[in-house]
Design a protein around this motif. Sequence first.
Motif, PDB file in Angstrom:
ATOM      1  N   TYR A   1      -4.252  -5.423  -4.231  1.00  0.00           N
ATOM      2  CA  TYR A   1      -3.586  -5.363  -5.596  1.00  0.00           C
ATOM      3  C   TYR A   1      -3.668  -3.946  -6.220  1.00  0.00           C
ATOM      4  O   TYR A   1      -4.378  -3.147  -5.714  1.00  0.00           O
ATOM      5  CB  TYR A   1      -4.273  -6.419  -6.553  1.00  0.00           C
ATOM      6  N   GLY A   2      -2.943  -3.793  -7.174  1.00  0.00           N
ATOM      7  CA  GLY A   2      -2.955  -2.358  -7.767  1.00  0.00           C
ATOM      8  C   GLY A   2      -2.336  -1.327  -7.183  1.00  0.00           C
ATOM      9  O   GLY A   2      -2.781  -0.386  -7.018  1.00  0.00           O
ATOM     10  N   ILE A   3      -1.280  -1.828  -6.353  1.00  0.00           N
ATOM     11  CA  ILE A   3      -0.710  -0.857  -5.181  1.00  0.00           C
ATOM     12  C   ILE A   3      -0.164   0.162  -5.810  1.00  0.00           C
ATOM     13  O   ILE A   3      -0.029   1.274  -5.077  1.00  0.00           O
ATOM     14  CB  ILE A   3       0.059  -1.830  -4.345  1.00  0.00           C
ATOM     15  N   GLN A   4       0.442   0.292  -6.822  1.00  0.00           N
ATOM     16  CA  GLN A   4       1.003   1.648  -7.372  1.00  0.00           C
ATOM     17  C   GLN A   4       0.266   2.333  -8.075  1.00  0.00           C
ATOM     18  O   GLN A   4       0.767   3.567  -8.611  1.00  0.00           O
ATOM     19  CB  GLN A   4       2.030   0.978  -8.729  1.00  0.00           C
ATOM     20  N   GLN A   5      -0.915   2.358  -7.690  1.00  0.00           N
ATOM     21  CA  GLN A   5      -1.875   3.349  -8.757  1.00  0.00           C
ATOM     22  C   GLN A   5      -1.942   4.655  -7.858  1.00  0.00           C
ATOM     23  O   GLN A   5      -3.277   4.773  -7.188  1.00  0.00           O
ATOM     24  CB  GLN A   5      -3.233   2.756  -9.030  1.00  0.00           C
ATOM     25  N   ARG A   6      -1.189   5.478  -7.854  1.00  0.00           N
ATOM     26  CA  ARG A   6      -1.463   7.053  -7.334  1.00  0.00           C
ATOM     27  C   ARG A   6      -2.078   6.960  -5.987  1.00  0.00           C
ATOM     28  O   ARG A   6      -3.282   7.778  -5.812  1.00  0.00           O
ATOM     29  CB  ARG A   6      -1.958   7.868  -8.296  1.00  0.00           C
ATOM     30  N   GLY A   7      -2.137   6.300  -4.958  1.00  0.00           N
ATOM     31  CA  GLY A   7      -2.462   6.555  -3.562  1.00  0.00           C
ATOM     32  C   GLY A   7      -3.638   5.591  -3.395  1.00  0.00           C
ATOM     33  O   GLY A   7      -4.129   5.538  -2.510  1.00  0.00           O
ATOM     34  N   ARG A   8      -4.039   4.977  -4.553  1.00  0.00           N
ATOM     35  CA  ARG A   8      -5.280   4.021  -4.568  1.00  0.00           C
ATOM     36  C   ARG A   8      -4.852   2.549  -4.512  1.00  0.00           C
ATOM     37  O   ARG A   8      -3.862   2.223  -5.223  1.00  0.00           O
ATOM     38  CB  ARG A   8      -6.000   4.223  -5.678  1.00  0.00           C
ATOM     39  N   VAL A   9      -5.399   1.849  -3.257  1.00  0.00           N
ATOM     40  CA  VAL A   9      -4.852   0.549  -3.405  1.00  0.00           C
ATOM     41  C   VAL A   9      -6.348  -0.163  -3.654  1.00  0.00           C
ATOM     42  O   VAL A   9      -7.216   0.219  -2.930  1.00  0.00           O
ATOM     43  CB  VAL A   9      -4.313   0.275  -1.927  1.00  0.00           C
ATOM     44  N   TRP A  10      -6.429  -1.070  -4.031  1.00  0.00           N
ATOM     45  CA  TRP A  10      -7.468  -2.080  -4.534  1.00  0.00           C
ATOM     46  C   TRP A  10      -7.367  -3.302  -3.580  1.00  0.00           C
ATOM     47  O   TRP A  10      -6.491  -3.804  -3.193  1.00  0.00           O
ATOM     48  CB  TRP A  10      -7.490  -2.802  -5.891  1.00  0.00           C
ATOM     49  N   ILE A  11      -8.603  -3.736  -3.116  1.00  0.00           N
ATOM     50  CA  ILE A  11      -8.738  -4.816  -2.368  1.00  0.00           C
ATOM     51  C   ILE A  11      -9.789  -6.028  -3.221  1.00  0.00           C
ATOM     52  O   ILE A  11     -10.566  -5.217  -3.772  1.00  0.00           O
ATOM     53  CB  ILE A  11      -9.298  -4.670  -1.017  1.00  0.00           C
TER      54      ILE A  11
END
Length: 177
Positions: free
Chosen positions: A72-82
């Motif tokens: 989730y949160g895939i659009q956050q500047r190179g950071r992807v949340w799991i």
Amino acid sequence: MHHTAFPHRNACTQDFDAIVAWPQDAVELRNLFPRARWPADQAVLAGHLAEHNEGIVLTDHRDTAIAYASFYGIQQRGRVWIGHLIVHPAWRRQGLGAQLLAVMSRLAGQDFAATELATICFADNAAARVFYQRQGFRSEGWETRLDHHDEPTRVLRLVRALPAGSAASAAPAIQAK
């Protein structure tokens, strides 16, 4: 530690119906679904997981889900949340969490051009904190979330850099939706 590499695939509705039964008590349920009440309304939780269209499962030889996590949160500047990382109770302590995290790391770089993975962990979930630290995650600080009683509870933000070049060299993935 189990050394077999298990196959992975995108999670489907049938998987969600099984996954929501994996938490063994109210604490495990809260760790997986912070706003859920015990005993769980499994239909509601399966619906919640179905909203995460980037869920991945490891499967056994019968193609039955044995471990799950979602992006989730895939659009956050190179950071992807799991999130929602859980292993079926009968398969725990065999290295599946680490294997699933490795799959998620590779997919994050390939499919989303991610440069780092992030997750949260409840303050009182010492086993998960140790697991993530062993997997190379570092603390990024504390934040407060509301639990199922609408009470504030502390969670630790954890972050791990992905190997350099994993995002840049990855070819775009074609995904069926």
